[in-house]
Scaffold this active site. Structure first.
Site, short mmCIF file in Angstrom:
data_model
loop_
_atom_site.label_atom_id
_atom_site.label_comp_id
_atom_site.label_asym_id
_atom_site.label_seq_id
_atom_site.Cartn_x
_atom_site.Cartn_y
_atom_site.Cartn_z
N GLU A 92 -24.35 21.75 55.77
CA GLU A 92 -23.67 22.55 54.75
C GLU A 92 -24.40 23.85 54.51
OE1 GLU A 92 -23.40 20.50 51.06
OE2 GLU A 92 -22.40 18.74 51.89
N CYS A 105 -27.25 29.72 50.28
CA CYS A 105 -28.07 28.51 50.20
C CYS A 105 -27.92 27.79 51.54
CB CYS A 105 -27.61 27.63 49.04
SG CYS A 105 -28.54 26.09 48.88
N CYS A 112 -31.68 14.03 54.89
CA CYS A 112 -32.96 14.15 54.19
C CYS A 112 -33.54 12.76 53.99
CB CYS A 112 -32.75 14.84 52.84
SG CYS A 112 -34.27 15.04 51.87
N CYS A 116 -34.23 11.00 46.87
CA CYS A 116 -33.98 11.25 45.44
C CYS A 116 -32.65 10.59 45.04
CB CYS A 116 -33.94 12.75 45.16
SG CYS A 116 -35.48 13.60 45.56
N CYS A 119 -29.34 12.72 44.39
CA CYS A 119 -28.98 13.74 45.37
C CYS A 119 -28.12 13.15 46.48
CB CYS A 119 -30.24 14.37 45.96
SG CYS A 119 -29.90 15.67 47.17
N GLY A 158 -31.84 18.74 53.03
CA GLY A 158 -33.14 18.62 53.66
C GLY A 158 -34.29 19.06 52.78
N GLU A 159 -35.49 18.67 53.18
CA GLU A 159 -36.74 19.07 52.53
C GLU A 159 -37.43 20.08 53.44
OE1 GLU A 159 -39.88 20.12 50.97
OE2 GLU A 159 -38.94 18.62 49.68
N SER A 190 -37.30 25.66 48.27
CA SER A 190 -37.30 24.57 47.29
C SER A 190 -37.89 23.31 47.90
CB SER A 190 -35.86 24.30 46.81
OG SER A 190 -35.83 23.18 45.95
N SER A 213 -38.83 20.91 42.69
CA SER A 213 -37.93 19.95 42.05
C SER A 213 -38.76 18.97 41.23
CB SER A 213 -37.10 19.21 43.11
OG SER A 213 -36.26 20.10 43.79
N LEU A 214 -38.92 19.29 39.96
CA LEU A 214 -39.74 18.44 39.08
C LEU A 214 -38.88 17.33 38.48
CD1 LEU A 214 -42.44 17.92 37.68
CD2 LEU A 214 -41.73 19.51 35.88
N HIS A 215 -37.89 17.70 37.69
CA HIS A 215 -36.85 16.81 37.14
C HIS A 215 -37.33 15.81 36.10
CE1 HIS A 215 -34.45 18.69 40.11
NE2 HIS A 215 -34.91 17.98 41.14
N ASN A 289 -24.89 16.90 38.61
CA ASN A 289 -23.61 16.78 39.30
C ASN A 289 -23.45 15.32 39.70
OD1 ASN A 289 -21.97 19.20 39.68
ND2 ASN A 289 -23.80 20.06 40.63
N CYS A 332 -25.51 19.93 46.56
CA CYS A 332 -26.01 19.64 47.89
C CYS A 332 -25.58 18.27 48.42
CB CYS A 332 -27.54 19.73 47.86
SG CYS A 332 -28.29 19.49 49.46
#
Length: 341
Positions: A92, A105, A112, A116, A119, A158-159, A190, A213-215, A289, A332
């Site tokens: 994507e 983006c 990935c 998470c 995600c 992806g990371e 990111s 990405s803390l969250h 989301n 994502c």
């Protein structure tokens, strides 16, 4: 399989062309065609002889990136693309046009493996890394469709730091002043928090913007929803981001997906204050989301604003990210997963 040329520096191209019996200036011509004119077909390089174009085509080619589907938001200018690769895999990419700036983006991997829970892109694991050439072609494909862009956010599927060497080469080439010449300040990477790789990135001299990405502001919550936290604690992550701040002098952004009643409590405000107050950082609050596999709801706008206001009262720099393309599943991984069904 033919070798690729779009992931080569000018020096590497000169070495290749010298071995092929061509003059060095031909390498510069091809490099300019690829990275300034965004040409991905030797037949279209009119400043080369027909014989040279044919010989190059016999030995070299470009990464395949075909638009399978384009989705255009009816709410804003967002466009989302599903690209198929040469091996049939799907990735994507998103194009956004706001505040007179064009931002894309891009994905860095096919799938990935970070796991998470909230995600969509990680649900089927990682198939493979994208090559540096594929990353470059992903950008140029989007520019051929939408015109030159101003910013790149490596925040798609992806990371990026799990694909470090290809990302490093991609950034070096896309910022080369003899080619695309995009500013390092126009690129944001990111990461879910691979602490040693953040340090490696800090030492690389690439000096791109870092978004972490803390969250979750404590280890127990973070481990529950982000498996990477079982390997790298928040303390380790803070030490790595502090190192990045010191080495690059760049403000670090902390991405924070807000899940009402889970990570927007008063205790979270207190923890975030302890972690981040006084540092050159920005907290980017993102409304969840929802996806099928994660049974939590999107927070109400009032809850989101209340959480932001509490952070602001603590003298933390916090804003709410504007939601773009929400009518086309632009978060994502959602479209890719739906397309694969």
């Amino acid at each position: 399989m033919k070798d690729k040329l779009n992931d080569k520096s000018i020096k590497e191209l000169e070495e290749i062309f010298t071995k092929e019996g061509y003059q060095k200036f031909r390498a510069k011509q091809v490099y300019r065609q690829i990275h300034v004119n965004k040409v991905n077909d030797f037949k279209l390089m009119s400043d080369l002889s027909k014989d040279m174009r044919e010989k190059l085509s016999e030995k070299y080619d470009f990464p395949k990136m075909k638009v399978e589907k384009e989705f255009v938001s009816e709410l804003d200018s967002t466009k989302k693309y599903l690209f198929s690769l040469a091996d049939g895999n799907i990735i994507e990419a998103v194009f956004m046009d706001y505040d007179k700036r064009k931002t894309i983006c891009i994905s860095s991997q096919v799938g990935c493996r970070m796991g998470c829970k909230f995600c969509a892109s990680t649900k089927n694991g990682r198939e493979r890394n994208l090559s540096a050439g594929e990353l470059i072609e992903e950008v140029y494909a989007l520019e051929r469709l939408n015109g030159d862009i101003n910013n790149i956010v490596i925040m798609g599927i992806g990371e990026p730091l799990d694909n470090y060497e290809n990302i490093r080469k991609f950034i070096e080439i896309i910022t080369d002043e003899k080619g695309r010449n995009l500013s390092h300040r126009s690129i944001t990477l990111s990461t879910s928090g691979l602490s040693p790789m953040i340090r490696k990135l800090a030492d690389s001299g690439l000096d791109v913007n870092l978004a972490v990405s803390l969250h979750y502001a404590d280890d127990d919550k973070r481990r529950k929803f982000m498996p990477i936290a079982n390997k790298y604690s928040i303390e380790s992550l803070m030490e790595a981001t502090d190192y990045y701040l010191d080495r690059t002098k760049r403000r670090v952004s902390f991405e924070y997906v807000v899940i009402d009643g889970v990570n927007n409590l008063d205790s979270d405000v207190s923890n975030l204050t302890s972690l981040l107050k006084g540092k050159n950082v920005h907290i980017n609050l993102i409304p969840l989301n929802p996806i099928e596999e994660f049974s939590y709801d999107r927070p109400k706008s009032t809850a989101l604003r209340d959480f932001r206001d509490k952070l602001l009262k603590k003298k933390l720099n916090a804003t709410i990210r504007k939601s773009m393309g929400s009518d086309i599943d632009a978060s994502c991984g959602q479209l890719r997963n739906n397309y694969a069904r």
